[in-house]
Design a protein around this motif. Structure first.
Motif: not given
Length: 102
Positions: A44-73
């Motif tokens: 859900a956070m990846a979608e909200r940030l506009g990060v595609s989780l499809r391997r073909a789109d080549g944006e999986l390297f941005l997955l840690p950004v979505a995780i950090e957005a969920l954990n950040a103070p």
């Protein structure tokens, strides 16, 4: 006296940044000992940030950004709120045409 002299040599903006970090608070949703970030929340956070989780789109390297957005103070005086709807006025994804275009 030496501490005061050292503090005087640091730009005010640097101290503002330190103060802002010191005032951050933990997210209420993560305070419970059993609170874990779920795969659904990451998707859900990846979608909200506009990060595609499809391997073909080549944006999986941005997955840690979505995780950090969920954990950040949260910055001082911010309040965590549940959001189910996508952002209004969000920019379209790269390569996406206008709404209704085929």
């Amino acid at each position: 006296a030496a501490v005061a002299a050292a503090a005087a040599s640091v730009p005010v903006a640097a101290w503002d940044g330190v103060k802002a970090c010191m005032q951050m608070t933990a997210r209420p949703s993560l305070l419970a000992p059993s609170a874990l970030v779920t795969p659904q929340q990451v998707r859900a956070m990846a979608e909200r940030l506009g990060v595609s989780l499809r391997r073909a789109d080549g944006e999986l390297f941005l997955l840690p950004v979505a995780i950090e957005a969920l954990n950040a103070p949260l910055p001082a005086f911010w309040v965590e709120e549940a959001v189910d709807a996508p952002l209004e006025g969000a920019a379209p994804r790269a390569g996406a045409g206008p709404a209704g275009a085929a």
